[in-house]
Write an enzyme that holds these catalytic residues in place. Sequence first.
Site, PDB file in Angstrom:
ATOM      1  N   GLN A  98       0.859  -1.188   0.000  1.00 14.39           N
ATOM      2  CA  GLN A  98       0.000   0.000   0.000  1.00 14.39           C
ATOM      3  C   GLN A  98       0.894   1.236   0.000  1.00 14.39           C
ATOM      4  OE1 GLN A  98      -2.209   1.761   3.419  1.00 14.39           O
ATOM      5  NE2 GLN A  98      -4.030   1.032   2.336  1.00 14.39           N
ATOM      6  N   TYR A 158      -6.269  10.827   4.381  1.00 15.82           N
ATOM      7  CA  TYR A 158      -4.931  11.160   3.916  1.00 15.82           C
ATOM      8  C   TYR A 158      -5.034  11.953   2.612  1.00 15.82           C
ATOM      9  CZ  TYR A 158      -3.626   8.152   7.737  1.00 15.82           C
ATOM     10  OH  TYR A 158      -3.495   7.620   9.007  1.00 15.82           O
ATOM     11  N   ARG A 174      -7.718   1.770  -2.041  1.00 13.19           N
ATOM     12  CA  ARG A 174      -8.535   1.763  -0.827  1.00 13.19           C
ATOM     13  C   ARG A 174      -9.253   3.100  -0.702  1.00 13.19           C
ATOM     14  NH1 ARG A 174      -6.768   0.891   5.554  1.00 13.19           N
ATOM     15  NH2 ARG A 174      -8.208  -0.830   5.929  1.00 13.19           N
ATOM     16  N   GLY A 198      -8.137  -7.093   9.950  1.00  8.21           N
ATOM     17  CA  GLY A 198      -6.988  -6.417  10.508  1.00  8.21           C
ATOM     18  C   GLY A 198      -6.482  -7.066  11.776  1.00  8.21           C
TER      19      GLY A 198
END
Length: 368
Positions: A102, A183, A230, A319
């Site tokens: 990622q 982000y 994502r 996760g």
Amino acid sequence: MSMPTKLLEPFKLGPITLPNRLVMAPLPRNRAVPPGMVPSPLAVEYYGQRASAGLLITEASQVSQQGQGYQDTPGIYSKEQVAGWRKVTNRVHEHGGRIFIQIWHVGRISHTSLQPNGGAPVAPSAIRAKGKTFVGGTFTDISEPRALTLDEIPGIIEDFRRGAVNALEAGFDGVEIHGANGYLLDQFAKDGTNKRTDAYGGSIENRAKLMLEVSKVVAAEAGPERTGIRISPVTPSNDVSDSNPQPLFDHIVDHLNALKLTYIHVIEGATGGPRDVAPFDYGSLRRRFKGAYVANNGYDFELANKVLAAGEADLIAFGKPFIANPDLVERLKRGAPLNAPDKATFYGGDARGYTDYPVLGEALDAAQ
């Protein structure tokens, strides 16, 4: 526990056959080696231990020093980082695994101590985020950002392109673009953080532009069949919001579909929080996108199987279960109990809480 048959079925993801439908979600562990932010030897062991997942997605890795927002997160912009990641991919492949990296740029979610020459973090607009980042071994206030100038944006796109090139050199099977969780790419897309009046602000088309331009150049380098992204339509993570996310993300996914990316990785609801934090029709994204749909957030094995059986997703990302259970797939097959994660060791540290979780045989021995 009954065998979760749908989760254990194989799936064809572009040119890659996944042996099961469990995806290890990208999980920041803050254990890269400073000053070069190189993946450590422990990372080689950590990812190798979890290679039985259908697909591993690494922790987010910055495409430049400017893109770093937390201490000890790995990068993918230097020769040393590429060499470090090559050791990780070699180990995963030795164990028969498949691994994407990622790649990210945190934008305003940073601190001056991490930025080149102690400068301000960058953002679509000079709006400081309410929240904390992790530097100096503790959580501290995010620094005041500055707005990127129009002539700086091509450099951001180039950093992502170079990250994709480096990922292939490091031996990754593919690349996931981090367009979620408040982000930089998400900051540009959402009107709560983007107040620009130029070609990258205002309309949905303009605000989505940077995310789509980055997706285009990454797919051109890695191949669309090896590129995923994502997204998080409604998460409030990192103080991000949009006044009308449905048409925004319908537009984004329409264009991602036109690029023929191999998957969209969708955080449904608030990252690590309620799935129903805000109304949103995730089925609309599923219908618009012809590649794989990776569902994420708050899934247990029962819900995952239900969603897979209904055709509402192709893959499910987990996760914390992967943090504490390197042999999660085997535990599912056997219906074995799961280790509990140690939250105190999530971010930073050494092998404790990273590579020392017991696998089934060890756990049984310890119980005797």
